[in-house]
Scaffold this motif. Structure first.
Motif, PDB file in Angstrom:
ATOM      1  N   LEU A  27      29.819  48.572  35.518  1.00  0.00           N
ATOM      2  CA  LEU A  27      28.790  48.471  36.542  1.00  0.00           C
ATOM      3  C   LEU A  27      27.597  47.670  36.041  1.00  0.00           C
ATOM      4  N   GLU A  28      27.249  47.857  34.775  1.00  0.00           N
ATOM      5  CA  GLU A  28      26.157  47.075  34.202  1.00  0.00           C
ATOM      6  C   GLU A  28      26.537  45.599  34.119  1.00  0.00           C
ATOM      7  N   LYS A  29      27.777  45.330  33.758  1.00  0.00           N
ATOM      8  CA  LYS A  29      28.231  43.944  33.637  1.00  0.00           C
ATOM      9  C   LYS A  29      28.196  43.227  34.979  1.00  0.00           C
ATOM     10  N   THR A  30      28.530  43.945  36.061  1.00  0.00           N
ATOM     11  CA  THR A  30      28.555  43.290  37.370  1.00  0.00           C
ATOM     12  C   THR A  30      27.186  42.793  37.804  1.00  0.00           C
ATOM     13  N   GLU A  31      26.132  43.383  37.263  1.00  0.00           N
ATOM     14  CA  GLU A  31      24.785  42.938  37.620  1.00  0.00           C
ATOM     15  C   GLU A  31      24.572  41.457  37.319  1.00  0.00           C
ATOM     16  N   ALA A  32      25.274  40.962  36.295  1.00  0.00           N
ATOM     17  CA  ALA A  32      25.087  39.576  35.884  1.00  0.00           C
ATOM     18  C   ALA A  32      25.924  38.593  36.696  1.00  0.00           C
ATOM     19  N   PHE A  33      26.849  39.089  37.520  1.00  0.00           N
ATOM     20  CA  PHE A  33      27.662  38.178  38.316  1.00  0.00           C
ATOM     21  C   PHE A  33      26.734  37.396  39.250  1.00  0.00           C
ATOM     22  N   PRO A  34      26.785  36.075  39.225  1.00  0.00           N
ATOM     23  CA  PRO A  34      25.860  35.270  40.050  1.00  0.00           C
ATOM     24  C   PRO A  34      25.824  35.649  41.526  1.00  0.00           C
ATOM     25  N   LEU A 206      40.391  36.930  38.668  1.00  0.00           N
ATOM     26  CA  LEU A 206      40.770  38.284  39.055  1.00  0.00           C
ATOM     27  C   LEU A 206      40.028  39.388  38.299  1.00  0.00           C
ATOM     28  N   PRO A 207      39.857  39.300  36.976  1.00  0.00           N
ATOM     29  CA  PRO A 207      39.298  40.446  36.234  1.00  0.00           C
ATOM     30  C   PRO A 207      37.977  40.997  36.767  1.00  0.00           C
ATOM     31  N   PRO A 208      37.012  40.170  37.179  1.00  0.00           N
ATOM     32  CA  PRO A 208      35.743  40.751  37.639  1.00  0.00           C
ATOM     33  C   PRO A 208      35.871  41.651  38.860  1.00  0.00           C
ATOM     34  N   VAL A 209      36.873  41.409  39.703  1.00  0.00           N
ATOM     35  CA  VAL A 209      36.970  42.173  40.948  1.00  0.00           C
ATOM     36  C   VAL A 209      38.067  43.233  40.922  1.00  0.00           C
ATOM     37  N   LEU A 212      36.680  47.295  41.145  1.00  0.00           N
ATOM     38  CA  LEU A 212      35.977  47.751  42.335  1.00  0.00           C
ATOM     39  C   LEU A 212      36.498  47.138  43.625  1.00  0.00           C
ATOM     40  N   LEU A 213      37.604  46.399  43.561  1.00  0.00           N
ATOM     41  CA  LEU A 213      38.173  45.853  44.786  1.00  0.00           C
ATOM     42  C   LEU A 213      39.695  45.918  44.784  1.00  0.00           C
ATOM     43  N   ILE A 214      40.321  45.245  43.844  1.00  0.00           N
ATOM     44  CA  ILE A 214      41.777  45.129  43.873  1.00  0.00           C
ATOM     45  C   ILE A 214      42.451  46.473  43.612  1.00  0.00           C
ATOM     46  N   GLU A 215      42.057  47.165  42.551  1.00  0.00           N
ATOM     47  CA  GLU A 215      42.695  48.439  42.222  1.00  0.00           C
ATOM     48  C   GLU A 215      42.485  49.499  43.305  1.00  0.00           C
ATOM     49  N   PRO A 216      41.245  49.685  43.819  1.00  0.00           N
ATOM     50  CA  PRO A 216      41.093  50.655  44.910  1.00  0.00           C
ATOM     51  C   PRO A 216      41.871  50.264  46.162  1.00  0.00           C
ATOM     52  N   ALA A 217      41.906  48.969  46.480  1.00  0.00           N
ATOM     53  CA  ALA A 217      42.638  48.521  47.670  1.00  0.00           C
ATOM     54  C   ALA A 217      44.113  48.842  47.551  1.00  0.00           C
ATOM     55  N   GLY A 246      45.097  29.664  37.631  1.00  0.00           N
ATOM     56  CA  GLY A 246      43.743  29.179  37.881  1.00  0.00           C
ATOM     57  C   GLY A 246      43.459  28.879  39.337  1.00  0.00           C
ATOM     58  N   THR A 247      44.227  29.498  40.245  1.00  0.00           N
ATOM     59  CA  THR A 247      44.057  29.211  41.669  1.00  0.00           C
ATOM     60  C   THR A 247      43.665  30.450  42.480  1.00  0.00           C
ATOM     61  N   PHE A 248      43.296  31.537  41.796  1.00  0.00           N
ATOM     62  CA  PHE A 248      42.891  32.747  42.509  1.00  0.00           C
ATOM     63  C   PHE A 248      41.471  32.591  43.035  1.00  0.00           C
ATOM     64  N   VAL A 249      41.236  33.062  44.232  1.00  0.00           N
ATOM     65  CA  VAL A 249      39.883  33.116  44.783  1.00  0.00           C
ATOM     66  C   VAL A 249      39.807  34.289  45.756  1.00  0.00           C
ATOM     67  N   VAL A 250      38.694  34.989  45.738  1.00  0.00           N
ATOM     68  CA  VAL A 250      38.432  36.051  46.700  1.00  0.00           C
ATOM     69  C   VAL A 250      36.977  35.928  47.141  1.00  0.00           C
TER      70      VAL A 250
END
Length: 262
Positions: A27-34, A206-209, A212-217, A246-250
């Protein structure tokens, strides 16, 4: 279709000793996501001078930022674990455990009210917004930032399956469409001069999401019976392959809605 399983995104029922430190660190790391940092900055710019409250403050980043900007802030979160963590991170700032529907402030005592990624988890938003109106002075400002998870789009070998999984995730929350519902909710709670800005949250790996997105979904789609475990594994495998290539996007949309207490 099976029963939709509601997921828990906070630590209300987990004591500090049992809370995985890795999750707090994430959760702390996500704060830095642009994309998320840009949302915070947008909400800060919408707030007037003076004292206010950050509802659903989590680990306290916004409270620390706003205090440093000369806007004295009190962080309120219903999770004791989050409040303890915020106090440890930012000992010079003020945090307290509390409920969005019962804030520990006098009537008309605050200049602003902020909530980010909070109303997704509130089952009775009008009650919480009535409380926001109560604690704000006349002319005070409420700024609420939430996603509409139904806006989520991602590269996938199976778009139809992805849409099924996204819908299951959206429906698993107390209000997974809070972002697009907020203008009407603020107006219904008596706020005026309601404005909304849409901000894109986009990630190209993929790793950043995942947490809190992919695994819960994936989990809620299987629990709800809308996909089988084999389909879920295949869906995740397709996303992982795109990530390796290198083609993943969400992307999803964050809606920052502002209202004034008359």
């Amino acid at each position: 279709m099976g029963r939709v399983t509601r997921i828990v995104w906070d630590f209300d029922d987990i004591d500090a000793a049992a809370t995985p430190q890795a999750h707090l660190d994430y959760l702390e790391k996500t704060e830095a996501f642009p994309p998320l940092a840009a949302v915070r900055e947008h909400t800060y710019a919408a707030l007037p001078p003076g004292r206010g409250v950050d509802v659903g403050c989590g680990r306290g980043r916004a409270v620390a930022d706003l205090t440093a900007l000369g806007r004295p802030a009190v962080g309120v979160d219903r999770s004791d674990t989050m409040v303890r963590s915020a106090r440890k991170r930012f000992p010079a700032c003020e945090f307290t455990t509390g409920d969005a529907a019962a804030l520990p402030f006098e009537d008309g005592s605050l200049d602003w009210y902020r909530a980010e990624r909070t109303y997704l988890h509130i089952a009775d938003p009008l009650r919480a917004l009535a409380e926001a109106r109560r604690v704000l002075r006349p002319g005070g400002t409420a700024v609420v930032a939430d996603q509409d998870f139904d806006s989520t789009v991602m590269a996938s070998p199976d778009p139809a399956l992805t849409r099924t999984v996204v819908t299951a995730l959206t429906d698993s929350m107390a209000d997974g469409r809070a972002g697009t519902r907020m203008p009407a909710l603020l107006a219904g709670a008596g706020f005026t001069d309601v404005t909304v800005h849409a901000l894109a949250l986009a990630f190209s790996s993929l790793p950043p999401v995942e947490p809190l997105l992919i695994e819960p979904a994936e989990a809620v789609a299987v629990a709800a019976g809308v996909v089988s475990e084999a389909e879920a594994r295949a869906w995740r495998g397709g996303l992982e392959r795109l990530d390796r290539e290198g083609t993943f996007v969400v992307a999803m949309t964050m809606f920052v809605t502002t209202g004034r207490r008359p």
